[in-house]
Motif scaffolding. Sequence first.
Motif, short mmCIF file in Angstrom:
data_model
loop_
_atom_site.label_atom_id
_atom_site.label_comp_id
_atom_site.label_asym_id
_atom_site.label_seq_id
_atom_site.Cartn_x
_atom_site.Cartn_y
_atom_site.Cartn_z
N ASP A 96 -6.24 -8.67 -2.11
CA ASP A 96 -7.70 -7.91 -3.49
C ASP A 96 -7.18 -6.14 -2.90
O ASP A 96 -6.32 -5.51 -4.07
N THR A 113 -14.52 -7.05 1.75
CA THR A 113 -14.03 -8.07 0.05
C THR A 113 -14.59 -9.31 0.26
O THR A 113 -15.32 -10.09 -0.59
N ARG A 118 -5.45 -4.99 -6.70
CA ARG A 118 -6.40 -4.19 -7.01
C ARG A 118 -6.08 -3.35 -8.48
O ARG A 118 -7.04 -3.12 -9.39
#
Length: 329
Positions: free
Chosen positions: A263, A43, A267
């Motif tokens: 993350d 990420t 999402r």
Amino acid sequence: MFQSLFRSVAVSAMAYFVVSVVGLLLVPLLIAEYGLAGFGQITLARLFLPTGALAVLDLGVGETATQAVAGARVDGNWRRCARMLTVSLGAAVLVGAIAGAGLVTCAPFVPRWASVAQDAAGLSRVLVLTGVLLPLIFASLVLEAVAKGFENYFAQRAIEVVAALTYAGLALGAIWKDLGLVWVCYALLASLVLRAVLAGATALRLLKPIGVRPAGPEAADRSEFAARSRVMAVSKLLGACQTQLAPFLIAFLLGPAALGTFDALTRLPRLAKAVLGLLNSTILPAAARLDNADDVANMRRLGELGMLLLALVSMPPLVGSMAFSEPLL
């Protein structure tokens, strides 16, 4: 026109559904293989792209190119369109080169700043390669905008789907072969290069029959581009701060594992936001054509239609996320 708009939204929705499902299914596989810290490193590498923290440098080159093509389809002034595309492409490459040079310079230090312990040298190599490719990746924003201006959403969404499936296939290959997480980052960069090449080929196919070729911009073109860029730069800066500042700070203050957790948890909300962005990008060319034609009545109809499409496109993922939030997490 509105029938065409509905078809464009439908094609875009189907393509984005495929891309989103592929991305969502890949996340738990990456976390299972590399852990939250490894997923956080992947990420982190994505942050240094125009879709990440570097969105602040976008200047709206894609939107300017879209409006130039859409406007030329109304007034037939393809010479002006060629000049606007040239200045947009030149600005994109220049910004990408400057950002790339900065990233290559900082690449050896980023893993240490982000407290990366797992293959820090590999992450540095990924960032160096990202910096080298940034001019091409920024240029692809303009190349994709050409198909958007022609409202050729089948070609544009096909490019996105092919790139997403390429990334997923290469990433799964890296997992299957027990390769390091840097190979997943290389897979992402390979998919972005493929996307840029396909976008360039599509732009040439659409522009060549009309005789559009690179042309030096005039003073009026540069002034118009600068005015649009100032407005879009502020918008891009605010948008990047809203969406990218948090992961950037988490990465450098709390480390890759925290970034991976963040993350994974955000999402689905980011997916809903992206769906709304999809609607905006689909309607933009139609709005630009109506604006050039000074068609007030249809502009009003487009506004009403936009509100309806907003609900139709955004509600399914939002309601689905609410209903299945626990098993999804």
